[in-house]
Design a protein around this motif. Structure first.
Motif, short mmCIF file in Angstrom:
data_model
loop_
_atom_site.label_atom_id
_atom_site.label_comp_id
_atom_site.label_asym_id
_atom_site.label_seq_id
_atom_site.Cartn_x
_atom_site.Cartn_y
_atom_site.Cartn_z
N ARG A 32 -30.70 4.53 22.43
CA ARG A 32 -30.61 5.75 23.24
C ARG A 32 -31.69 5.75 24.32
O ARG A 32 -31.43 6.14 25.48
CB ARG A 32 -30.77 6.97 22.33
N GLN A 83 -28.53 16.67 28.62
CA GLN A 83 -28.26 15.35 28.05
C GLN A 83 -29.49 14.46 28.14
O GLN A 83 -29.82 13.72 27.21
CB GLN A 83 -27.09 14.69 28.80
N ASN A 84 -30.23 14.59 29.24
CA ASN A 84 -31.39 13.72 29.46
C ASN A 84 -32.57 14.10 28.58
O ASN A 84 -33.23 13.24 28.00
CB ASN A 84 -31.80 13.79 30.93
N SER A 91 -25.48 6.53 24.05
CA SER A 91 -26.16 7.81 24.01
C SER A 91 -25.56 8.75 22.97
O SER A 91 -26.21 9.11 21.98
CB SER A 91 -26.13 8.48 25.39
N LEU A 108 -33.36 13.72 24.06
CA LEU A 108 -34.04 12.70 23.27
C LEU A 108 -35.37 13.21 22.72
O LEU A 108 -35.80 12.79 21.64
CB LEU A 108 -34.26 11.46 24.14
N GLN A 165 -26.21 9.23 35.42
CA GLN A 165 -26.02 10.30 34.45
C GLN A 165 -24.95 11.29 34.85
O GLN A 165 -24.45 12.03 34.00
CB GLN A 165 -27.35 11.03 34.21
N TYR A 172 -30.80 3.40 27.13
CA TYR A 172 -29.83 4.00 28.06
C TYR A 172 -30.54 4.88 29.09
O TYR A 172 -30.25 4.80 30.30
CB TYR A 172 -28.80 4.82 27.28
N SER A 173 -31.48 5.70 28.62
CA SER A 173 -32.22 6.56 29.55
C SER A 173 -33.03 5.73 30.54
O SER A 173 -33.08 6.05 31.74
CB SER A 173 -33.16 7.49 28.77
N GLN A 195 -22.02 5.69 28.26
CA GLN A 195 -22.70 6.90 27.79
C GLN A 195 -22.31 7.22 26.34
O GLN A 195 -23.16 7.58 25.52
CB GLN A 195 -22.35 8.08 28.68
N GLU A 236 -27.07 9.29 19.07
CA GLU A 236 -27.68 10.57 18.67
C GLU A 236 -27.00 11.14 17.43
O GLU A 236 -27.67 11.66 16.53
CB GLU A 236 -27.59 11.56 19.83
#
Length: 267
Positions: A197, A76-77, A226, A80, A214, A200-201, A222, A230
């Motif tokens: 996005r 998930q991380n 996120s 991007l 996370q 958020y990270s 999320q 996406e």
């Protein structure tokens, strides 16, 4: 066992990214894996989301598995990065089209430099996610790795350079062919959603708000900042990608377009 909200999101990701994967494969076949590498990154991104969602769903039968939870969180991380690479490939192709008629400030070398920043950020994020997973296994507490923070910092720098490059290319749109203008449109429409996005990270790695954790953070945050962001970016890029004419090769090996495909703008 009743499904959790996270399970529902994972099911939705598999349902959405499976057809998106086939569209990305079709785009690669149509436009070429080598020349249109941006579409190849869409394949990588879709696979990462499908595999990550599958790992999360696997925790239903094995809820104590830290490897599954950390694996899903790591995918998930780092997801991007492929999205950023897609945008760089598209804006690079638009800049290449400008150079057929005039000088473009956004050169292939500059695009490669930004691409390298994203790639390094991807590597640091993957290593950092692995370290965080090991800490969780050893201590039972998820801690953010400094490598993950460094990777996200590079992604922020790459985003700024990408946005600047897009603006510079957009200024020279009168020199572009019609198809290349659609590439700039795809990147321009995607950038705001990528920014959310990225925010958020950044908050999950630099902030102290547990809602952005996370692994155990607020699932609604999320979802909104996120997951949905996406999906919108992929929908934009693939939708516009399907409208682009197929690139053909001239006898000399150079890409060529018929007048029916592209309408040249008068210089």
């Amino acid at each position: 066992m009743a499904l959790t909200e996270q399970n529902d999101i994972s099911i939705a990701e598999i349902a959405i990214y499976t057809p998106a994967l086939f569209v990305a494969i079709w785009l690669c076949i149509r436009h070429g894996f080598g020349r249109s590498s941006g579409w190849l990154y869409l394949i990588i991104f879709s696979l990462a989301r499908i595999i990550g969602a599958a790992m999360q769903l696997a925790t239903i039968s094995d809820p104590k598995s830290l490897r599954l939870r950390i694996g899903a969180a790591t995918l998930q991380n780092i997801g991007l990065s492929p999205l950023m690479m897609v945008q760089l490939a598209l804006i690079g192709r638009a800049a290449e089209n400008i150079q057929k008629s005039t000088t473009c400030f956004v050169t292939e070398q500059r695009i490669r430099f930004i691409h390298l920043i994203v790639l390094v950020g991807l590597v640091l994020g993957a290593i950092g996610g692995s370290q965080s997973g090991q800490d969780l296994a050893d201590t039972g507490k998820y801690t953010v790795s400094t490598l993950s923070q460094a990777g996200t910092g590079l992604m922020i720098a790459a985003y700024i350079l990408l946005a600047l490059s897009t603006a510079l290319v957009a200024v020279q749109m009168p020199y572009m062919e019609a198809g290349s203008k659609r590439l700039v449109l795809a990147v321009g429409l995607s950038l705001p959603f990528i920014l959310v996005r990225l925010a958020y990270s950044a908050e999950s790695l630099y902030g102290n708000n547990p809602a952005f954790n996370q692994v155990s953070g607020d699932i609604n945050i999320q979802l909104g900042m996120s997951v949905i962001m996406e999906m919108i970016v992929v929908a934009i890029v693939e939708s516009i990608g399907m409208t682009l004419p197929k690139i053909t090769k001239s006898p000399a090996g150079q890409s060529d377009q018929s007048e029916a495909d592209y309408e040249m703008i008068p210089k």
